[in-house]
Design a protein around this motif. Structure first.
Motif, short mmCIF file in Angstrom:
data_model
loop_
_atom_site.label_atom_id
_atom_site.label_comp_id
_atom_site.label_asym_id
_atom_site.label_seq_id
_atom_site.Cartn_x
_atom_site.Cartn_y
_atom_site.Cartn_z
N SER A 57 14.70 54.72 -8.76
CA SER A 57 15.62 53.89 -9.53
C SER A 57 16.66 53.21 -8.65
O SER A 57 16.65 53.36 -7.43
CB SER A 57 16.28 54.70 -10.64
OG SER A 57 16.73 55.95 -10.19
N LEU A 58 17.51 52.42 -9.27
CA LEU A 58 18.56 51.68 -8.57
C LEU A 58 19.92 52.17 -9.04
O LEU A 58 20.14 52.31 -10.25
CB LEU A 58 18.43 50.18 -8.87
CG LEU A 58 17.12 49.50 -8.48
CD1 LEU A 58 17.14 48.04 -8.93
CD2 LEU A 58 16.90 49.57 -6.97
N LYS B 53 15.92 60.64 -1.50
CA LYS B 53 17.11 60.21 -0.78
C LYS B 53 17.64 58.94 -1.40
O LYS B 53 16.93 58.28 -2.16
CB LYS B 53 16.73 59.91 0.69
CG LYS B 53 17.50 60.67 1.76
CD LYS B 53 17.19 60.15 3.15
CE LYS B 53 17.89 58.84 3.50
NZ LYS B 53 17.54 58.34 4.86
N LEU B 54 18.87 58.59 -1.07
CA LEU B 54 19.40 57.28 -1.45
C LEU B 54 19.27 56.35 -0.26
O LEU B 54 19.76 56.68 0.84
CB LEU B 54 20.87 57.38 -1.88
CG LEU B 54 21.10 57.79 -3.35
CD1 LEU B 54 20.95 59.28 -3.53
CD2 LEU B 54 22.47 57.34 -3.82
N TYR B 55 18.59 55.22 -0.46
CA TYR B 55 18.36 54.25 0.60
C TYR B 55 19.21 53.01 0.30
O TYR B 55 18.93 52.30 -0.66
CB TYR B 55 16.88 53.87 0.66
CG TYR B 55 15.97 55.05 0.97
CD1 TYR B 55 15.54 55.30 2.27
CD2 TYR B 55 15.56 55.93 -0.04
CE1 TYR B 55 14.72 56.39 2.56
CE2 TYR B 55 14.74 57.02 0.24
CZ TYR B 55 14.34 57.25 1.53
OH TYR B 55 13.53 58.33 1.81
N GLU B 56 20.21 52.77 1.12
CA GLU B 56 21.10 51.64 0.87
C GLU B 56 20.46 50.33 1.32
O GLU B 56 19.84 50.25 2.38
CB GLU B 56 22.44 51.83 1.59
CG GLU B 56 23.43 50.73 1.23
CD GLU B 56 24.87 51.01 1.62
OE1 GLU B 56 25.12 51.96 2.39
OE2 GLU B 56 25.75 50.26 1.15
N PHE B 57 20.60 49.28 0.49
CA PHE B 57 20.09 47.96 0.90
C PHE B 57 21.12 46.85 0.63
O PHE B 57 20.77 45.68 0.55
CB PHE B 57 18.74 47.64 0.24
CG PHE B 57 18.75 47.62 -1.27
CD1 PHE B 57 18.53 48.78 -2.00
CD2 PHE B 57 18.94 46.44 -1.97
CE1 PHE B 57 18.52 48.77 -3.40
CE2 PHE B 57 18.94 46.41 -3.37
CZ PHE B 57 18.73 47.58 -4.07
N ILE C 114 24.75 49.37 -2.89
CA ILE C 114 23.57 49.33 -3.77
C ILE C 114 22.48 50.19 -3.12
O ILE C 114 22.15 50.00 -1.95
CB ILE C 114 23.02 47.89 -3.94
CG1 ILE C 114 24.16 46.87 -4.03
CG2 ILE C 114 22.10 47.81 -5.15
CD1 ILE C 114 23.65 45.42 -3.94
N TYR C 115 21.93 51.09 -3.90
CA TYR C 115 20.96 52.05 -3.37
C TYR C 115 19.66 52.09 -4.18
O TYR C 115 19.69 51.99 -5.42
CB TYR C 115 21.55 53.47 -3.40
CG TYR C 115 22.74 53.66 -2.52
CD1 TYR C 115 22.59 54.10 -1.22
CD2 TYR C 115 24.03 53.39 -2.99
CE1 TYR C 115 23.70 54.28 -0.40
CE2 TYR C 115 25.15 53.56 -2.18
CZ TYR C 115 24.97 54.00 -0.89
OH TYR C 115 26.06 54.17 -0.08
N LEU C 116 18.57 52.27 -3.46
CA LEU C 116 17.32 52.72 -4.05
C LEU C 116 17.39 54.24 -4.08
O LEU C 116 17.66 54.87 -3.05
CB LEU C 116 16.15 52.26 -3.16
CG LEU C 116 14.81 52.94 -3.35
CD1 LEU C 116 14.23 52.68 -4.72
CD2 LEU C 116 13.82 52.45 -2.29
#
Lengths: 139, 139, 139
Positions: free
Chosen positions: C48-49, C16-20, C118-120
């Motif tokens: 990755s980022l 998944k994409l985890y937004e931070f 910005i996502y992990l």
């Protein structure tokens, strides 16, 4: 140590590589930057930044064709289709390349290789205005 | 705040990942860098830089094979073929990976994960001399 | 000119994409950073980022599906299979995207575009704890 910012706007007309190496170097010279880090970032997610060969223009044509095959403009492949057949492929191409590049400046020279140029890689079909932030930190 | 530069040259012999993590760390130690940003850039567009797993060497073999399938050495696929069947695929692999990497140094340590190494990813078949610029800014 | 570091840990549960973005901006505000460079790096090679669109969540679903097709979880394709069918594809996806991103801060604002987050990008199937280093240099 000082910091300077520049917002460079480039008007694009379709999928192409738009070189802006000269504008970047002009800004370095105008500001008399000696040594430092230059961070260049694009404020969009459907176009990207790449450093590529500036000698044979066929390289650019091959790159565009390659990425078009890798992320095809075929609405059947994607859920996100409301912004046009080229939008989701544009986001993918952006993820596969770069949103930002950090380059080094030494003795007032941008440290690029002989055959390297800096390009905006436009992935959308329609005309766009793209903002590219330059940020220098150094002396 | 200070800045230092190092030009590291690596002689490559074909498509492979060449690790240079130790040279980078040695340079940090030799210069007694404490905290700062380390920008590493490659001055070529047919080889690239990647941070990858340094544990199982099979990962590197799989990466090389994968990228070879993704950007095949088949002249029929490209217009730019004058520099050999491996040149345009090399530019593509360069665009798909990185020309530069910025790493952080904290308390004299390069902040890499336990299994991370820094590699030159050579995409050409013939022997090459590759220049990799190291640029430290910090204290 | 000052430097600050933050280690942000994110617990992931699958691809998944985890937004931070909010955590990053909160840290900038809390520290009252004005102008400077923010280097964000991930200390793993199977996640990755990326900076991507934060508007339509379908974009994230399409990205995950696309990368899964581009680097299939099929053990027959790879030599490195001991860590599971998803591990080598995860290293490939990491190589195709980014281990680190440098962003600029100007007048206390993180210079992202309107639609950028910005996502992990987690590439493993099992739950993981991911370390993301934030490093600010500026004033």
């Amino acid at each position: 140590m000082k910091q300077e910012f520049l917002k460079l706007s480039i008007n694009t007309k379709g999928q192409k590589l738009y070189e802006f190496t000269d504008q970047t170097i002009d800004w370095i010279k105008k500001n008399n930057f000696k040594n430092g880090l230059l961070n260049i970032s694009i404020q969009h997610t459907s176009a990207s930044l790449i450093v590529q060969e500036n000698a044979d223009p066929d390289v650019q044509t091959d790159l565009i064709n390659y990425f078009d095959k890798l992320a095809p403009m075929d609405k059947k492949l994607y859920i996100h289709t409301t912004e046009g057949k080229d939008d989701m492929p544009a986001h993918i191409k952006s993820a596969l390349t770069n949103n930002q590049i950090s380059l080094s400046v030494k003795d007032s020279e941008l440290l690029l290789g002989t055959w390297q140029g800096i390009y905006l890689f436009e992935h959308r079909l329609e005309a766009q205005k793209r903002n590219i932030v330059h940020h220098f930190i150094g002396d």
